[in-house]
Design an enzyme around this catalytic site. Structure first.
Site, PDB file in Angstrom:
ATOM      1  N   HIS A 155       1.083  -1.322  -0.098  1.00  0.00           N
ATOM      2  CA  HIS A 155      -0.134   0.042  -0.021  1.00  0.00           C
ATOM      3  C   HIS A 155       0.939   1.295  -0.140  1.00  0.00           C
ATOM      4  O   HIS A 155       1.796   1.234   0.511  1.00  0.00           O
ATOM      5  CB  HIS A 155      -0.937  -0.061   1.052  1.00  0.00           C
ATOM      6  CG  HIS A 155      -1.803   1.292   1.140  1.00  0.00           C
ATOM      7  ND1 HIS A 155      -2.930   1.226   0.248  1.00  0.00           N
ATOM      8  CD2 HIS A 155      -1.947   2.452   1.684  1.00  0.00           C
ATOM      9  CE1 HIS A 155      -3.506   2.402   0.445  1.00  0.00           C
ATOM     10  NE2 HIS A 155      -3.271   2.928   1.538  1.00  0.00           N
ATOM     11  N   GLY A 170      -7.039   3.498   1.675  1.00  0.00           N
ATOM     12  CA  GLY A 170      -8.173   3.692   0.584  1.00  0.00           C
ATOM     13  C   GLY A 170      -7.397   4.286  -0.724  1.00  0.00           C
ATOM     14  O   GLY A 170      -6.172   4.091  -0.794  1.00  0.00           O
ATOM     15  N   LEU A 179     -10.155  -3.448   4.318  1.00  0.00           N
ATOM     16  CA  LEU A 179      -9.142  -2.576   3.479  1.00  0.00           C
ATOM     17  C   LEU A 179      -8.029  -2.063   4.260  1.00  0.00           C
ATOM     18  O   LEU A 179      -8.349  -1.414   5.181  1.00  0.00           O
ATOM     19  CB  LEU A 179     -10.206  -1.977   2.564  1.00  0.00           C
ATOM     20  CG  LEU A 179      -9.288  -0.775   1.405  1.00  0.00           C
ATOM     21  CD1 LEU A 179      -8.670  -2.089   0.506  1.00  0.00           C
ATOM     22  CD2 LEU A 179     -10.011   0.042   0.998  1.00  0.00           C
ATOM     23  N   ASP A 180      -6.817  -2.484   3.766  1.00  0.00           N
ATOM     24  CA  ASP A 180      -5.574  -1.887   4.136  1.00  0.00           C
ATOM     25  C   ASP A 180      -5.504  -2.126   5.629  1.00  0.00           C
ATOM     26  O   ASP A 180      -4.933  -1.366   6.304  1.00  0.00           O
ATOM     27  CB  ASP A 180      -5.737  -0.469   3.834  1.00  0.00           C
ATOM     28  CG  ASP A 180      -5.559  -0.176   2.315  1.00  0.00           C
ATOM     29  OD1 ASP A 180      -5.198  -1.085   1.592  1.00  0.00           O
ATOM     30  OD2 ASP A 180      -5.882   0.651   1.642  1.00  0.00           O
ATOM     31  N   ALA A 181      -5.907  -3.190   6.155  1.00  0.00           N
ATOM     32  CA  ALA A 181      -5.968  -3.370   7.625  1.00  0.00           C
ATOM     33  C   ALA A 181      -5.372  -4.558   8.198  1.00  0.00           C
ATOM     34  O   ALA A 181      -5.350  -4.805   9.474  1.00  0.00           O
ATOM     35  CB  ALA A 181      -7.399  -3.356   8.385  1.00  0.00           C
TER      36      ALA A 181
END
Lengths: 294, 294, 294, 294
Positions: free
Chosen positions: C202, C211, C237-239
């Site tokens: 990311h 995001g 998401l992205d976690a």
């Protein structure tokens, strides 16, 4: 600035257009102004021009007041939205520091001042706890203990405490109010009153981990670096213009207490850099972003 | 430069004195020149002034040749020692790359060029080994294999090899000759011929570990960081003006082979940064030091 | 691992108690196992013990299958919650890479594989755009173009595209699925199917700027460092658990496009480090945090 | 160590062979020893094994003296070259600090001690100048001024001064002698007497810029990063085993005075890290290299 020679520092922001540099530099050249350091920047998104110029005081045939008066004419020609100031390095900068119990930032700032590295006049240190009175006074600086009510008890007491702090601070007409790990959230009216001169050090790499216990949040999320952020205080918590940030590596062997310890070394240098740049007029704020001519 | 808009880049160095900025900016303002980016620096020790200015080509009423002609008059007024040039971002920059067997820097540069990040015209890659012929040609770039005699055998062969390299390189009139882990020491006459445009990446944090096998030297000394240095090539080995350096942390678990591996990631980014700044005319050399307006 | 010598890698996690190390090391010593590298960690908060041990294959009198069979007895004695595996460095690791248009991470990974730095078998590259087909095939690796419907059009097409990707990926039984700037969000069932082996890069320092368009968010917030995060993909998401992060300094002169460019150099090294550690079984996940024995 | 719980710290080095970990961990497990932290390393080049183990004191049925006595038997079985020690975190570590005029490292160390971050007993500060007497005594620590003769005058005076320093230092039986920017070169006999416990901070990224005025050397060479090195003092100047190093970025706008200022922030944190690791028995020296189990 490594030399003690006196300088006038001109900072200016205005809508960009052709010829601004020519106008300013011609004005200075006309009077023999010796530019020791100059920086320029244009923000493309907002089409805003920024400059900072250091001029040797002894190269000009007039004093700071006269320079301000004459430069006002130049600035006016650059439009009504022009924002500028002229400061004089010969006038010492006054600082008030707010603290709680954690001393690492205060010890660091006092050490820098005592050793002559940071050329400021620390007028007072104010603590909502008395833990740091001793070291402050050992440096010959007044310490004011302004106790705050505990969580949930006596909300008026908090207002009174902030009023007392405000009176002490404002009595010194400081160029910077430094929140050196001060653990109370400033009320909006103080944020407004000290806009552009209240500097906070937040113990995370903002915008990650806003609010309380950022190292504990960082530990829980499992990040591999922790950081610190020096920013101007605004009414929105931890959301003001960022002056400086830095990080240090952590790993799975670090407990949240270890992160707290490692983070301190970043907090203190980030705050010291931010304060230095602020008092040297190197930070120009535009909207919620900063231009830092370091 | 994030935009593709055409610009003229003026770089200038001269003895410092009052009024230089006024003179240049007034010259540009007179013709409506729109300065997109400007940087200034004065070296106190040598009292030397440096500037770099990017001007939108379409803001001036004449072309680069005419700008050069007119600016020559301005420069002349700044004294006989003035050193300046005007370049045009509309003219593609030509690069020749020299390699041996290790491919990490070459892979990285070719990837940057292919993805459009690095806007240069790689005219040729020359290797004293043929290992990197395949990847070079896969990118549509000519590869020249110029074998060198082994240590101790046939010293004339080395001279002949360098002559061959020189002919290939010079035939392309390159703006930069990049030694991307080329393991041969350039002879003095090539250092002189390519002065100011031959960039080397040395796999240590110079001036530590000059010469051969720097990672092995670093391992033996027990350092806690290893680094890389991008510098201009001069006749004295690894002693030319430094453009960029960076480091990465190592520890006792790293063998010298691990240091080699970790160091590669630093070498390639340091070389790429140095090359970018060189071809964008951001590097001004003065004596053995550089001013890098990045 | 700098040497090519074959090893068995034992990783194990279990509730901490006295005597675990003694049990494992005595088991290995009994058969003459030569421990080349060993690491231990106990998480205080969860009282969970982690270890990773590399044993020279030729020091044991049996093969990997027999080691697994015998070690199962040891592991069982450490309790029913013990989580362990034994891998064999003699068996090549299989990787499938997912991409979109941006090539910097793919170029970088392919360069590392081609130069022998990263010892994996890249079975396939899958792109929702065809831009990176050429460089993939130049490295002798199959490229699959699986087009996705545009935003708002044909939602079933997206499901079909993910089904096609799943079939290609799963047919290779990969040890790692690498999302190398793949711009599509994996559906929950793929996150579940590839749990613990899908690695994403990311382009921000998570948890900041989750995001879309993180560099643009970073620019707007005025941060002074931008970063990248390699993490395991989970349904949120992205976690997912973070494997590695790093940052690079930016300042007011950097547009958001400049941040994109500078960030690329961080993204590719962070992803390459994360992938290396993953395929060498150096990453042990526990809850949403990772232990990385690098 | 984030908790105040008492521990025994075992450090051991010996020629590597199979079964060492099993022997030590079995010994500890037999008595119920609870290993809180353990680290192992084998140096491939010298085939030397290193370990550090922290055991909860209350988990063992005997005291530190008895642990030493019993562990001696285990160590003896690992061969005659085994080098080991057992320390007790319940016994405070004694430190003596040597300074000259520059106070940044001393201010920093005293602040860490005063705030409880660094758990040492600073027995005395000795200065060849008296500048730092005030801050030292404000912290309740004795300050000894031991003047040195100027360059060229009275060489016997220097010997006498070092004798006086040695008497003060040795009277405190310190675990660490910290040269916190002490500007005198220790004579060989003091290097020998304090071998393995005298820590120096050198204000460069060694081995670059050995000796006097390293920042000035760095400025002249035009490096892009300056650093600091914490190392054990040996008879060869600035050549002892390195414990820790770090760097900070500089550029052409930094005069050598600016480098001095920026470098201070690195010097003090590098020294503080090195001292912490030293007093926690995290540094194992082997030849001229260190293993640091942090």
């Amino acid at each position: 600035m490594s030399s003690a020679e006196r300088r006038y520092v001109i900072t200016l922001g205005c809508p960009d257009r052709s010829g601004i540099v020519a106008k300013i530099s011609t004005f200075l050249a006309e009077f023999g102004g010796w530019i020791v350091e100059a920086a320029y920047h244009t923000d493309r998104d907002t089409n805003w021009f920024f400059t900072r110029q250091e001029v040797r005081a002894d190269s000009l045939p007039f004093d700071a007041a006269e320079l301000r008066s004459r430069f006002a004419t130049v600035a006016a020609e650059l439009g009504s939205r022009t924002d500028w100031r002229v400061s004089d390095t010969g006038v010492p900068r006054r600082v008030v520091i707010l603290v709680s119990k954690a001393g690492h930032c205060l010890y660091d700032l006092l050490g820098r001042v005592a050793s002559g590295e940071l050329d400021v006049d620390v007028r007072a240190v104010i603590g909502n706890h008395a833990d740091l009175a001793g070291i402050t006074r050992a440096h010959g600086i007044p310490f004011h203990h302004v106790p705050f009510p505990g969580p949930g008890e006596n909300p008026e007491g908090k207002d009174a405490a902030f009023n007392q702090i405000r009176q002490i601070v404002d009595s010194h007409h400081p160029d910077a109010v430094v929140l050196a790990r001060f653990m109370q959230v400033l009320p909006p009216e103080l944020c407004a009153a000290w806009a552009g001169k209240a500097l906070n050090i937040h113990h995370s790499f903002l915008p990650s981990f806003i609010g309380a216990r950022p190292y504990h949040q960082a530990y829980t999320r499992g990040v591999k670096l922790v950081g610190a952020t020096c920013h101007y205080v605004t009414a929105e918590l931890d959301a003001g213009p960022i002056v400086e940030q830095d990080v240090i590596r952590v790993d799975h062997t670090d407990s949240s207490a270890d992160m707290v310890r490692k983070g301190r070394d970043i907090e203190k240098v980030v705050l010291a850099r931010g304060l230095r740049w602020h008092i040297e007029d190197r930070v120009l704020v535009h909207g919620n972003r900063t231009v830092v001519f370091h």
